[in-house]
Design a protein around this motif. Structure first.
Motif: not given
Length: 327
Positions: A43-44, A116-117, A160-163, A173-174
């Motif tokens: 998703p990132d 990150n990704s 966009r990491p997990a919050m 998480r998205s």
């Protein structure tokens, strides 16, 4: 989220997906091609760039299979590209990364890269064996154009990491799911299908009223191995707290035989996205008894980072269960 934590979270998420893809090929060594497949559903930023350039999961799987077949043909071995099985990672064990895959992980976190990704994808494209380059060309992608987009993303610092909620045992998480919203909604809105995406639940019994609550049995095995479950946690009650057709659903799980009043609350918000749909998940451990508030405050202060990690792992396990249904 710190650089180290973000890199660790990325590795955990991509490792699950990559090893699931390896299990479809009947192998236990997860390699760089399996990592590329995992990135197509990320998703990132890395996954967004791949999908934006036309590299979805199905197309990437076909390109990987064709590349394997071509390599085997060079040594006179015919390959059945239609013989791939289903994902069995969650039912088996013994998976490990290959040396070149581990080298990619190291490269993605070295120098100025954040792990990150997007950094993982850039390290894959730079990997010297040429395998990823060949697969990308089979997908109709120019490796240099992909590098350029990744460099732009790194310069912009997109991520966009997990919050996590500061003062509660809650995380968000998205994720990207490679399926239409209607299909995903059918999975997530049905109580009897909860065991397909929640590894904690083994079986959900039919509700007498059809609208809940539902009684469920807690899973006592995972990946083919027994899991210790307390007698007070063997039975669960499931409640449907909120329901908005094809858009929003909230499930609440309690343990009626336990003296602990904590409930596990899982919320899903669905929206359309290119090549599939975007799913926003929230997991919260919620309690109601006032006398436990002081205890919770102490736990948050002392065990906060550990508990947030556990919530993150639970979110990624649900992510794996959901996407596996459609892969």
């Amino acid at each position: 989220m710190s650089r180290f934590t973000h890199a660790a979270a990325t590795m955990h998420t991509l490792s699950l997906a990559a090893m699931e893809e390896a299990s479809r090929f009947g192998v236990r060594d997860a390699d760089i091609d399996h990592l590329l497949l995992a990135l197509t559903i990320d998703p990132d930023t890395g996954g967004q760039i791949l999908r934006g350039m036309g590299a979805g999961l199905d197309a990437a799987r076909a390109a990987v299979a064709a590349q394997h077949a071509a390599q085997l043909e060079l040594v006179g071995i015919a390959s059945d590209t239609d013989g791939l099985g289903r994902i069995v990672f969650h039912e088996t064990s013994g998976y490990e990364w290959t040396e070149r895959a581990l080298a990619v992980w190291t490269e993605a976190s070295s120098g100025g890269r954040r792990g990150n990704s997007a950094a993982v994808l850039r390290a894959l494209v730079d990997e010297p064996s040429g395998l990823i380059d060949e697969i990308l060309r089979r997908l109709g992608l120019d490796p240099d154009a992909l590098k350029s987009r990744l460099d732009d993303a790194q310069n912009l610092g997109l991520s966009r990491p997990a919050m996590f909620e500061k003062n509660s045992f809650s995380g968000k998480r998205s994720i990207f799911v490679p399926a239409p919203v209607d299909d995903v909604w059918e999975l997530l809105s049905s109580a009897t299908r909860i065991p397909e995406w929640d590894h904690v639940v083994d079986e959900v019994h039919a509700s007498a009223t059809g609208v809940g609550p539902w009684e469920a049995a807690t899973a006592t095995s995972r990946n083919g191995k027994p899991v210790a479950v307390r007698d007070s946690s063997r039975r669960q009650q499931i409640y449907l707290d909120r329901f908005e057709d094809s858009a929003y659903v909230t499930w609440r799980f309690t343990y009626p035989d336990s003296s602990n009043d904590t409930a596990r609350v899982v919320t899903f918000a669905l929206e359309h996205a290119a090549g599939g749909m975007q799913l926003h998940m929230t997991l919260t451990w919620a309690g109601t008894r006032r006398r436990r508030r002081v205890v919770r405050q102490v736990l948050r202060a002392v065990l906060g980072p550990t508990l947030r990690l556990l919530v993150y792992i639970q979110l990624t396990q649900m992510e794996s269960g959901i996407t596996r249904v459609f892969r």
